[in-house]
Design a protein around this motif. Structure first.
Motif, mmCIF file in Angstrom:
data_model
loop_
_atom_site.group_PDB
_atom_site.id
_atom_site.type_symbol
_atom_site.label_atom_id
_atom_site.label_comp_id
_atom_site.label_asym_id
_atom_site.label_seq_id
_atom_site.Cartn_x
_atom_site.Cartn_y
_atom_site.Cartn_z
ATOM 1 N N PHE A 1 -32.478 91.090 61.361
ATOM 2 C CA PHE A 1 -32.910 90.921 62.748
ATOM 3 C C PHE A 1 -32.349 92.040 63.631
ATOM 4 O O PHE A 1 -33.050 92.614 64.467
ATOM 5 N N GLU A 2 -31.080 92.360 63.445
ATOM 6 C CA GLU A 2 -30.465 93.436 64.218
ATOM 7 C C GLU A 2 -31.101 94.786 63.891
ATOM 8 O O GLU A 2 -31.273 95.627 64.774
ATOM 9 N N ASP A 3 -31.446 94.983 62.622
ATOM 10 C CA ASP A 3 -32.109 96.239 62.231
ATOM 11 C C ASP A 3 -33.452 96.385 62.932
ATOM 12 O O ASP A 3 -33.827 97.476 63.375
ATOM 13 N N PHE A 4 -34.190 95.260 63.024
ATOM 14 C CA PHE A 4 -35.497 95.299 63.687
ATOM 15 C C PHE A 4 -35.332 95.658 65.164
ATOM 16 O O PHE A 4 -36.081 96.479 65.706
ATOM 17 N N LYS A 5 -34.344 95.055 65.812
ATOM 18 C CA LYS A 5 -34.110 95.359 67.233
ATOM 19 C C LYS A 5 -33.692 96.814 67.413
ATOM 20 O O LYS A 5 -34.117 97.473 68.377
ATOM 21 N N ARG A 6 -32.888 97.310 66.505
ATOM 22 C CA ARG A 6 -32.448 98.712 66.610
ATOM 23 C C ARG A 6 -33.623 99.666 66.388
ATOM 24 O O ARG A 6 -33.740 100.696 67.059
ATOM 25 N N GLY B 1 -33.430 98.953 58.707
ATOM 26 C CA GLY B 1 -32.142 99.556 59.033
ATOM 27 C C GLY B 1 -32.111 101.043 58.709
ATOM 28 O O GLY B 1 -31.887 101.887 59.596
ATOM 29 N N PRO B 2 -32.340 101.415 57.438
ATOM 30 C CA PRO B 2 -32.401 102.836 57.101
ATOM 31 C C PRO B 2 -33.540 103.562 57.830
ATOM 32 O O PRO B 2 -33.405 104.742 58.167
ATOM 33 N N ALA B 3 -34.660 102.852 58.069
ATOM 34 C CA ALA B 3 -35.764 103.481 58.810
ATOM 35 C C ALA B 3 -35.324 103.823 60.231
ATOM 36 O O ALA B 3 -35.660 104.889 60.770
ATOM 37 N N ASP C 1 -34.352 89.583 73.495
ATOM 38 C CA ASP C 1 -33.132 90.361 73.285
ATOM 39 C C ASP C 1 -33.258 91.810 73.730
ATOM 40 O O ASP C 1 -32.266 92.428 74.115
ATOM 41 N N ILE C 2 -34.472 92.381 73.668
ATOM 42 C CA ILE C 2 -34.598 93.818 73.910
ATOM 43 C C ILE C 2 -35.260 94.169 75.236
ATOM 44 O O ILE C 2 -35.289 95.343 75.610
ATOM 45 N N CYS C 3 -35.792 93.162 75.954
ATOM 46 C CA CYS C 3 -36.613 93.478 77.132
ATOM 47 C C CYS C 3 -35.866 93.408 78.460
ATOM 48 O O CYS C 3 -36.482 93.589 79.512
ATOM 49 N N ARG C 4 -34.581 93.140 78.427
ATOM 50 C CA ARG C 4 -33.845 93.058 79.690
ATOM 51 C C ARG C 4 -33.959 94.362 80.469
ATOM 52 O O ARG C 4 -33.968 94.364 81.713
ATOM 53 N N ASP C 5 -34.039 95.489 79.757
ATOM 54 C CA ASP C 5 -34.163 96.798 80.412
ATOM 55 C C ASP C 5 -35.610 97.261 80.516
ATOM 56 O O ASP C 5 -35.871 98.417 80.868
#
Length: 660
Positions: free
Chosen positions: A518-523, A461-463, A558-562
């Motif tokens: 999990f959300e931090d990793f996706k971000r 997250g901080p990263a 979650d992240i590959c739709r685009d």
């Protein structure tokens, strides 16, 4: 007429068959043969892993035979010759298997229709049988016939091992002294045959080089060979003479292997480094202190070998070496840099080394001061962590229950990680106010250190906050940031490093129950764009643990739709299991935009890829998707046809009845 057509297909394959599909099918068979061979090396024939690997291999062969007719592979130096293709030239596992097959006196392996599971099992057993035992059976061909294998034929090499001329006696064709290792002989194998290192400057018999390559391929066996080196008179070497001869052997073996096989240096150097790990401590320390460390600035091989140890391995090696050679302690930092380790790796090695030396307790504390000073200078002193609860308990036993619980909580606090998280927001604010600062360079350096510290402990997250602010800073036109743009751009590039992303995925998979992590990793990955997605795709292709692969698939969905076009670039990958996982991601996305890529998946030679493509089409459920499932009813693979029928039945598709 049908018979002549069948014979023609057996010779040249199905006329309409696409050449790329044929090549992929052949490569898939070889890849499964590697897996079956390695599984059998580890386990008994009855082990579930071996049975599954043999079954998978037999499935690939029988699935490809109708397409290819008779399948024949010839083992070559650089891989396997199949028709007009050379398979495995760029895959080390296939090159190793080809070399091993040649060492068994086998030239070609041919698979024909009617091949049974027992035939495939016999082939795998042939591969794990030592050459001397094959000779007792009368050779590889007789070995297969003795097991009733009629669906697999082999052709033996013209030169049989028993008919090879004897090698020269010790001392012939060699030069140098025992200290250089050129007169040393490694005794290996069950019958203790002598093995010479062929000179890199002369042509050698293929079998002789194959012997050398097999030895290098087995670091533990190579370590035993180094420990048993003898001089020209056949007397066992010991002490400094053995250490010098062992290094000389490694040096000549590396040169010969590169010359004869053009092996990738990274792979060769790692194999030699692993052999050193298997050595007895006394011999290993002598090789390090007499040859590898003094040669760091003189011989490239020394730097190459020493640079192939992981930070943990290097800390372990040095902890035992410095116990007997404490005068090297002040030079630790410079030695590690000469080996090629980066700043962060040096700090990690020194910290682990200090802890190991303290645990061993063989050196006075004062002798470790150079390590302590280095860590304090680099901001990574071992003292930055609180003592464990057990260490506190040893000091006193007068605490009540509540105090013990508080001590336990304090002992588990990671001061360094907490410091990174607490200081990052302040540093980001300072970076944004760059024009107001006189020490912006200090802020940038501290932010970079914080970033690497945060990624090491999985605090993404901080990263991600750092990466977002860095990206915004690079977009600013303020000239105050101009001197730092190269450094900040490099940070963004290194943040997408494949090993870093893979390591982060493993860390976060263990915390999958934490939705915030999990959300931090996706971000974090979203900040990197396509380079982050590509790094995660490569991690998916390499990861062996199913739980981690599942976590990566969840993230990609979650992240590959685009990023569908990026996903599609992996549809032609040689790793069928990676292609199947890509199709799984597309099934999770359920977008009509994936249709062109699923159409490719339906043509893939591997049935499991096609099965996943049918499932994806069924989940999408559009008219176009249904039509593709209907076309799948004509697929050659029976299981694919059955899956298509099931999905059409689920959709109550009446149009399908015309094709049944």
């Amino acid at each position: 007429m049908e018979e002549s057509d069948r014979q023609e297909r057996g010779a040249a394959g199905t006329p309409a068959a696409d050449e790329k599909v044929i090549s992929r099918a052949a490569a898939d068979i070889l890849s499964r043969l590697v897996i079956a061979y390695k599984s059998r090396l580890l386990y008994a024939p009855s082990h579930p892993a071996v049975r599954q690997a043999v079954s998978s291999l037999q499935e690939a062969i029988t699935g490809a035979l109708p397409l290819l007719g008779e399948i024949s592979f010839r083992a070559e130096r650089e891989g396997f010759a199949f028709r007009d293709h050379l398979l495995g030239k760029d895959k080390e596992s296939l090159r190793q298997l080809a070399s091993h097959i040649r060492s068994l006196n086998v030239r070609t392996i041919t698979m024909v229709e009617g091949l049974s599971p027992e035939d495939v099992g016999a082939l795998v057993e042939l591969l794990v049988t030592p050459p001397e035992e094959l000779d007792r059976f009368g050779g590889p061909e007789a070995f297969l016939l003795g097991r009733g294998a009629h669906g697999i034929r082999i052709t033996e090499s013209e030169a049989h091992r028993a008919e090879e001329p004897e090698r020269p006696d010790a001392g012939e064709g060699t030069s140098g002294t025992p200290e250089d290792g050129s007169e040393a002989r490694a005794r290996t194998g069950r019958n203790r045959e002598e093995l010479e290192v062929p000179s890199a400057g002369e042509e050698t018999a293929e079998e002789e080089v194959d012997d050398l390559l097999r030895l290098i391929l087995d670091p533990e066996k190579l370590a035993r060979a180094l420990s048993e080196l003898r001089d020209a008179q056949g007397n066992p070497l010991s002490g400094p003479e053995l250490a010098d001869a062992a290094y000389g052997f490694l040096k000549e073996a590396a040169a010969a292997a590169e010359h004869q096989y053009s092996l990738p240096r990274e792979w060769l150097d790692r194999a030699l480094a692993e052999s050193i790990l298997f050595l007895e401590m006394e011999l290993r320390n002598r090789i390090l202190s007499r040859r590898l460390i003094p040669g760091l600035r003189r011989e490239s091989l020394c730097r190459r070998i020493m640079g192939r140890f992981s930070p943990q391995e290097m800390a372990g090696l040095l902890s035992y070496l410095l116990t007997s050679e404490p005068e090297l302690i002040p030079s630790t930092e410079s030695l590690l840099k000469d080996m090629g380790y980066g700043k962060r790796e040096v700090r990690e090695i020194v910290r682990n080394l200090q802890e190991r030396l303290i645990e061993l307790g063989e050196l006075a504390p004062g002798m470790l001061l150079p390590l302590e000073r280095f860590l304090q200078k680099e901001g990574g002193a071992a003292g930055g962590f609180l003592p464990t609860a057990q260490e506190i308990f040893r000091l006193s036993t007068t605490y009540d229950t509540s105090e013990v619980e508080e001590l336990q909580r304090i002992s588990e606090t990671d001061i360094e990680s907490t410091s990174y998280q607490e200081t990052t927001p302040m540093l980001l604010d300072l970076l944004e106010r760059g024009s107001e600062l006189d020490n912006l360079d200090r802020v940038v350096n501290m932010l970079e250190d914080n970033f690497w510290g945060l990624t090491t402990v999985g605090q993404l997250g901080p990263a991600a906050d750092i990466l977002e602010e860095v990206a915004e800073t690079l977009r600013r036109k303020d000239p105050v940031y101009e001197p730092f743009k190269a450094q900040l751009s490099n940070l963004l590039e290194e943040a997408a490093d494949r090993e870093l992303v893979h390591r982060a995925a493993r860390l976060l998979s263990e915390r999958r129950s934490d939705p915030e992590a999990f959300e931090d990793f996706k971000r974090y990955l979203a900040t990197l764009g396509e380079s982050g997605v590509a790094a995660l795709m490569e991690a998916l292709g390499k990861e062996e643990r199913m739980s981690v692969r599942k976590f990566i698939l969840d993230t990609l969905a979650d992240i590959c739709r685009d990023h569908l076009s990026l996903l599609s670039t992996y549809m032609q990958d040689d790793r069928w299991y990676l292609v199947r996982n890509i199709v799984t991601v597309m099934a999770r996305i359920r977008s009509p935009e994936t249709m062109p890529y699923l159409r490719l998946a339906m043509l893939h030679p591997h049935p499991k890829v096609k099965a996943e493509a049918v499932r994806a089409l069924g989940l999408i459920g559009t008219r176009e998707a249904t039509d593709m499932i209907i076309r799948g009813l004509q697929d050659k693979d029976e299981r694919t046809r059955i899956l298509c029928i099931r999905w059409l039945g689920r959709h109550r598709e009446k149009e399908a009845t015309k094709h049944l």
